[in-house]
Design a protein around this motif. Structure first.
Motif, PDB file in Angstrom:
ATOM      1  N   ALA A   1       0.839  -1.198   0.000  1.00  0.00           N
ATOM      2  CA  ALA A   1       0.000   0.000   0.000  1.00  0.00           C
ATOM      3  C   ALA A   1       0.875   1.249   0.000  1.00  0.00           C
ATOM      4  O   ALA A   1       1.905   1.293   0.675  1.00  0.00           O
ATOM      5  CB  ALA A   1      -0.918  -0.009   1.216  1.00  0.00           C
ATOM      6  N   PRO A   2       0.504   2.290  -0.747  1.00  0.00           N
ATOM      7  CA  PRO A   2       1.306   3.524  -0.785  1.00  0.00           C
ATOM      8  C   PRO A   2       1.396   4.179   0.585  1.00  0.00           C
ATOM      9  O   PRO A   2       0.476   4.087   1.404  1.00  0.00           O
ATOM     10  CB  PRO A   2       0.534   4.415  -1.761  1.00  0.00           C
ATOM     11  N   ALA A   3       2.513   4.846   0.813  1.00  0.00           N
ATOM     12  CA  ALA A   3       2.696   5.643   2.034  1.00  0.00           C
ATOM     13  C   ALA A   3       2.453   7.103   1.667  1.00  0.00           C
ATOM     14  O   ALA A   3       3.306   7.758   1.062  1.00  0.00           O
ATOM     15  CB  ALA A   3       4.097   5.446   2.592  1.00  0.00           C
ATOM     16  N   TYR A   4       1.285   7.617   2.009  1.00  0.00           N
ATOM     17  CA  TYR A   4       0.933   8.994   1.673  1.00  0.00           C
ATOM     18  C   TYR A   4       1.592   9.955   2.662  1.00  0.00           C
ATOM     19  O   TYR A   4       1.794   9.631   3.831  1.00  0.00           O
ATOM     20  CB  TYR A   4      -0.583   9.176   1.701  1.00  0.00           C
ATOM     21  N   SER A   5       1.914  11.147   2.175  1.00  0.00           N
ATOM     22  CA  SER A   5       2.530  12.148   3.044  1.00  0.00           C
ATOM     23  C   SER A   5       1.953  13.521   2.742  1.00  0.00           C
ATOM     24  O   SER A   5       1.489  13.787   1.627  1.00  0.00           O
ATOM     25  CB  SER A   5       4.051  12.177   2.847  1.00  0.00           C
ATOM     26  N   LEU A   6       1.979  14.388   3.762  1.00  0.00           N
ATOM     27  CA  LEU A   6       1.574  15.778   3.594  1.00  0.00           C
ATOM     28  C   LEU A   6       2.825  16.628   3.456  1.00  0.00           C
ATOM     29  O   LEU A   6       3.698  16.603   4.323  1.00  0.00           O
ATOM     30  CB  LEU A   6       0.746  16.250   4.790  1.00  0.00           C
ATOM     31  N   GLN A   7       2.918  17.367   2.360  1.00  0.00           N
ATOM     32  CA  GLN A   7       4.079  18.225   2.116  1.00  0.00           C
ATOM     33  C   GLN A   7       3.600  19.583   1.603  1.00  0.00           C
ATOM     34  O   GLN A   7       3.024  19.644   0.506  1.00  0.00           O
ATOM     35  CB  GLN A   7       5.017  17.568   1.097  1.00  0.00           C
ATOM     36  N   PRO A   8       3.818  20.638   2.408  1.00  0.00           N
ATOM     37  CA  PRO A   8       4.414  20.654   3.744  1.00  0.00           C
ATOM     38  C   PRO A   8       3.446  20.094   4.788  1.00  0.00           C
ATOM     39  O   PRO A   8       2.245  20.000   4.533  1.00  0.00           O
ATOM     40  CB  PRO A   8       4.682  22.140   3.978  1.00  0.00           C
ATOM     41  N   ALA A   9       3.977  19.744   5.936  1.00  0.00           N
ATOM     42  CA  ALA A   9       3.143  19.155   6.978  1.00  0.00           C
ATOM     43  C   ALA A   9       2.136  20.159   7.528  1.00  0.00           C
ATOM     44  O   ALA A   9       1.028  19.791   7.923  1.00  0.00           O
ATOM     45  CB  ALA A   9       4.024  18.613   8.106  1.00  0.00           C
ATOM     46  N   VAL A  10       2.532  21.432   7.562  1.00  0.00           N
ATOM     47  CA  VAL A  10       1.649  22.495   8.059  1.00  0.00           C
ATOM     48  C   VAL A  10       1.064  23.241   6.861  1.00  0.00           C
ATOM     49  O   VAL A  10       1.806  23.701   5.987  1.00  0.00           O
ATOM     50  CB  VAL A  10       2.418  23.477   8.967  1.00  0.00           C
ATOM     51  N   PRO A  11      -0.264  23.371   6.781  1.00  0.00           N
ATOM     52  CA  PRO A  11      -0.886  24.009   5.611  1.00  0.00           C
ATOM     53  C   PRO A  11      -0.426  25.450   5.416  1.00  0.00           C
ATOM     54  O   PRO A  11      -0.311  26.217   6.374  1.00  0.00           O
ATOM     55  CB  PRO A  11      -2.382  23.955   5.933  1.00  0.00           C
ATOM     56  N   GLN A  12      -0.182  25.796   4.160  1.00  0.00           N
ATOM     57  CA  GLN A  12       0.159  27.165   3.793  1.00  0.00           C
ATOM     58  C   GLN A  12      -1.020  27.883   3.144  1.00  0.00           C
ATOM     59  O   GLN A  12      -0.980  29.094   2.939  1.00  0.00           O
ATOM     60  CB  GLN A  12       1.345  27.153   2.821  1.00  0.00           C
ATOM     61  N   VAL A  13      -2.046  27.125   2.783  1.00  0.00           N
ATOM     62  CA  VAL A  13      -3.226  27.668   2.107  1.00  0.00           C
ATOM     63  C   VAL A  13      -4.447  27.426   2.987  1.00  0.00           C
ATOM     64  O   VAL A  13      -4.582  26.359   3.601  1.00  0.00           O
ATOM     65  CB  VAL A  13      -3.427  27.009   0.726  1.00  0.00           C
ATOM     66  N   THR A  14      -5.336  28.406   3.042  1.00  0.00           N
ATOM     67  CA  THR A  14      -6.566  28.258   3.820  1.00  0.00           C
ATOM     68  C   THR A  14      -7.789  28.473   2.930  1.00  0.00           C
ATOM     69  O   THR A  14      -7.729  29.162   1.908  1.00  0.00           O
ATOM     70  CB  THR A  14      -6.642  29.270   4.984  1.00  0.00           C
ATOM     71  N   MET A  15      -8.877  27.843   3.334  1.00  0.00           N
ATOM     72  CA  MET A  15     -10.184  28.113   2.744  1.00  0.00           C
ATOM     73  C   MET A  15     -11.154  28.303   3.902  1.00  0.00           C
ATOM     74  O   MET A  15     -11.290  27.419   4.756  1.00  0.00           O
ATOM     75  CB  MET A  15     -10.655  26.978   1.837  1.00  0.00           C
ATOM     76  N   THR A  16     -11.810  29.450   3.933  1.00  0.00           N
ATOM     77  CA  THR A  16     -12.718  29.778   5.030  1.00  0.00           C
ATOM     78  C   THR A  16     -14.160  29.572   4.595  1.00  0.00           C
ATOM     79  O   THR A  16     -14.592  30.098   3.561  1.00  0.00           O
ATOM     80  CB  THR A  16     -12.516  31.236   5.480  1.00  0.00           C
ATOM     81  N   ILE A  17     -14.887  28.789   5.381  1.00  0.00           N
ATOM     82  CA  ILE A  17     -16.306  28.550   5.120  1.00  0.00           C
ATOM     83  C   ILE A  17     -17.116  29.614   5.850  1.00  0.00           C
ATOM     84  O   ILE A  17     -17.015  29.759   7.073  1.00  0.00           O
ATOM     85  CB  ILE A  17     -16.734  27.151   5.597  1.00  0.00           C
ATOM     86  N   LYS A  18     -17.916  30.346   5.110  1.00  0.00           N
ATOM     87  CA  LYS A  18     -18.759  31.377   5.706  1.00  0.00           C
ATOM     88  C   LYS A  18     -20.064  30.769   6.232  1.00  0.00           C
ATOM     89  O   LYS A  18     -20.574  29.777   5.698  1.00  0.00           O
ATOM     90  CB  LYS A  18     -19.079  32.457   4.673  1.00  0.00           C
ATOM     91  N   GLU A  19     -20.603  31.388   7.266  1.00  0.00           N
ATOM     92  CA  GLU A  19     -21.830  30.879   7.883  1.00  0.00           C
ATOM     93  C   GLU A  19     -23.000  30.874   6.911  1.00  0.00           C
ATOM     94  O   GLU A  19     -23.947  30.095   7.060  1.00  0.00           O
ATOM     95  CB  GLU A  19     -22.176  31.715   9.116  1.00  0.00           C
ATOM     96  N   SER A  20     -22.940  31.696   5.881  1.00  0.00           N
ATOM     97  CA  SER A  20     -24.028  31.767   4.902  1.00  0.00           C
ATOM     98  C   SER A  20     -24.264  30.441   4.186  1.00  0.00           C
ATOM     99  O   SER A  20     -25.358  30.191   3.659  1.00  0.00           O
ATOM    100  CB  SER A  20     -23.728  32.858   3.870  1.00  0.00           C
ATOM    101  N   THR A  21     -23.260  29.555   4.174  1.00  0.00           N
ATOM    102  CA  THR A  21     -23.418  28.260   3.496  1.00  0.00           C
ATOM    103  C   THR A  21     -24.261  27.279   4.306  1.00  0.00           C
ATOM    104  O   THR A  21     -24.648  26.229   3.789  1.00  0.00           O
ATOM    105  CB  THR A  21     -22.047  27.618   3.227  1.00  0.00           C
ATOM    106  N   SER A  22     -24.531  27.601   5.556  1.00  0.00           N
ATOM    107  CA  SER A  22     -25.220  26.663   6.447  1.00  0.00           C
ATOM    108  C   SER A  22     -26.593  26.263   5.934  1.00  0.00           C
ATOM    109  O   SER A  22     -27.082  25.166   6.229  1.00  0.00           O
ATOM    110  CB  SER A  22     -25.365  27.269   7.848  1.00  0.00           C
ATOM    111  N   THR A  23     -27.220  27.135   5.161  1.00  0.00           N
ATOM    112  CA  THR A  23     -28.581  26.863   4.704  1.00  0.00           C
ATOM    113  C   THR A  23     -28.631  26.061   3.414  1.00  0.00           C
ATOM    114  O   THR A  23     -29.718  25.679   2.977  1.00  0.00           O
ATOM    115  CB  THR A  23     -29.339  28.184   4.480  1.00  0.00           C
ATOM    116  N   ILE A  24     -27.468  25.781   2.807  1.00  0.00           N
ATOM    117  CA  ILE A  24     -27.525  25.124   1.500  1.00  0.00           C
ATOM    118  C   ILE A  24     -26.551  23.953   1.368  1.00  0.00           C
ATOM    119  O   ILE A  24     -26.964  22.834   1.089  1.00  0.00           O
ATOM    120  CB  ILE A  24     -27.335  26.157   0.362  1.00  0.00           C
ATOM    121  N   ARG A  25     -25.247  24.158   1.522  1.00  0.00           N
ATOM    122  CA  ARG A  25     -24.250  23.075   1.472  1.00  0.00           C
ATOM    123  C   ARG A  25     -23.182  23.421   2.504  1.00  0.00           C
ATOM    124  O   ARG A  25     -22.196  24.087   2.182  1.00  0.00           O
ATOM    125  CB  ARG A  25     -23.639  22.940   0.072  1.00  0.00           C
TER     126      ARG A  25
END
Length: 375
Positions: A81-105
């Motif tokens: 089985a493959p050995a998956y890795s996170l590179q870099p280990a600490v995320p450099q990119v963010t995606m913020t979910i707004k509360e407005s999505t709560s009513t749909i997805r």
């Protein structure tokens, strides 16, 4: 069961040898999948023969040639089985979910594949896997939808929001004219492919949308991506967005995509994580979560179900053939600690582990016994 069509020559090359139709049919039967058709004798001049393989509905990891080859190679002992890795280990990119999505997805995930190299057939497989997941696990995009983007056309950080359709304007994939959300609904109403998904959000006062730092639209899930960020054979950095109403399935989908296609990254099986911030519902998480899940199975249970008396080392080797990572529990001799990779969300109970052991042992090798009635 879903049927997956794969290039015959490519699959045999990945498996390290050629098979006759009868030999490959037997291999499929032993593994628990089914060869539905070999198109070799029906190909027109210049066409490449395909193998059409029926896959169990819960084996999402086998909905593409990459996953089928990986699973069969592990079963045949040709690879682990493959050995998956996170590179870099600490995320450099963010995606913020707004509360407005709560009513749909309300749920979303993301990940990045860096330094990817597509060929025409691997690119086609990438698109086909998304289609298979959308149809199968994602229930025609009602539960989950995914978008894939050329990251070099966008700039993080990203936001996932829900806005009135009149406030969402972009050029949809493979089009040349910008449209707002209402115009998009009208434009795709008679589209044979996308029209069947419009009902998912059409009557909502807000539509979900993923935006980059500069408010460029990446996608309007679950309908369509932006033409701006479309991937091509020249794309080298892929941004994945996954949105949905089912938190568990959102995580499964992102894991399947990165597990299958991180093999084409400059560092094979490496994935760049994304920090998905969702403060309003305390669902902030880093995606993907590539840690194997720990489950346990009793050796006596496996043997009793199969009518066998296998020792622990034999059972461990059988489970490794199915892509699992077992070891004997340090304090209980009858217990196995089994680590389940991200490719196998279908393994939910020790009966699933027992089933994998039985497949690896071979159903044809099990001794037939008469069921004993109880007085």
């Amino acid at each position: 069961m879903p049927t997956v069509a794969v290039d015959k020559e490519d699959l045999y090359q990945l498996l390290g040898r050629s098979y006759t139709t009868e030999e490959f049919d037997e291999l499929c039967f032993e593994f628990g999948i089914e060869l539905d058709e070999d198109t070799t004798n029906d190909c027109a001049k210049g066409e490449r023969p395909q193998l059409k393989i029926e896959i169990p509905a819960n084996r999402y990891d086998m909905l593409c040639i990459e996953g089928i080859a990986q699973a069969l190679n592990e079963y045949l002992g040709r690879s682990s089985a493959p050995a998956y890795s996170l590179q870099p280990a600490v995320p450099q990119v963010t995606m913020t979910i707004k509360e407005s999505t709560s009513t749909i997805r309300p749920y979303a995930a993301a990940a990045i594949l860096r330094g990817i190299k597509f060929t025409q057939r691997s690119y086609d497989s990438f698109i086909a896997l998304q289609d298979k997941l959308h149809t199968n696990l994602c229930r025609n995009r009602t539960l989950v939808a995914m978008g894939t983007h050329d990251l070099d056309t966008l700039e993080g950080p990203f936001t996932y929001e829900a806005l009135p359709p009149s406030e969402i304007t972009f050029i949809p994939l493979n089009q040349t004219k910008a449209m707002d959300g209402n115009q998009l609904m009208e434009f795709y109403e008679k589209d044979k492919n996308l029209g069947k998904y419009l009902h998912i959000i059409k009557d909502s006062p807000v539509f979900p949308v993923i935006l980059d730092k500069n408010r460029n639209v990446a996608s309007m899930p679950p309908i369509i991506n932006s033409d701006r960020s479309k991937i091509t054979l020249e794309t080298t950095n892929v941004f994945l967005d996954i949105t949905g109403t089912d938190k568990t399935k959102v995580a499964i989908v992102v894991n399947q995509l990165v597990a299958m296609f991180s093999r084409y990254c400059s560092t094979p099986f490496s994935i760049e994580p994304v920090n998905v911030v969702s403060e309003h519902n305390k669902e902030t998480r880093v995606f993907p979560d590539i840690k194997p899940r720990l489950m346990q199975a009793e050796i006596s249970y496996i043997n009793s179900c199969l009518g066998l008396n296998l020792d622990v080392d034999t059972i461990i080797q059988l489970l490794k053939k199915m892509g699992l990572q077992p070891k004997q529990n340090e304090s209980k001799n009858d217990l196995l600690d089994v680590y389940i990779p991200i490719t196998r969300p279908d393994v939910l109970h020790q009966c699933d582990i027992m089933e994998d052991a039985s497949i690896a042992y071979g159903y044809n090798n099990l001794v037939k016994t008469q069921a004993q009635s109880q007085a």
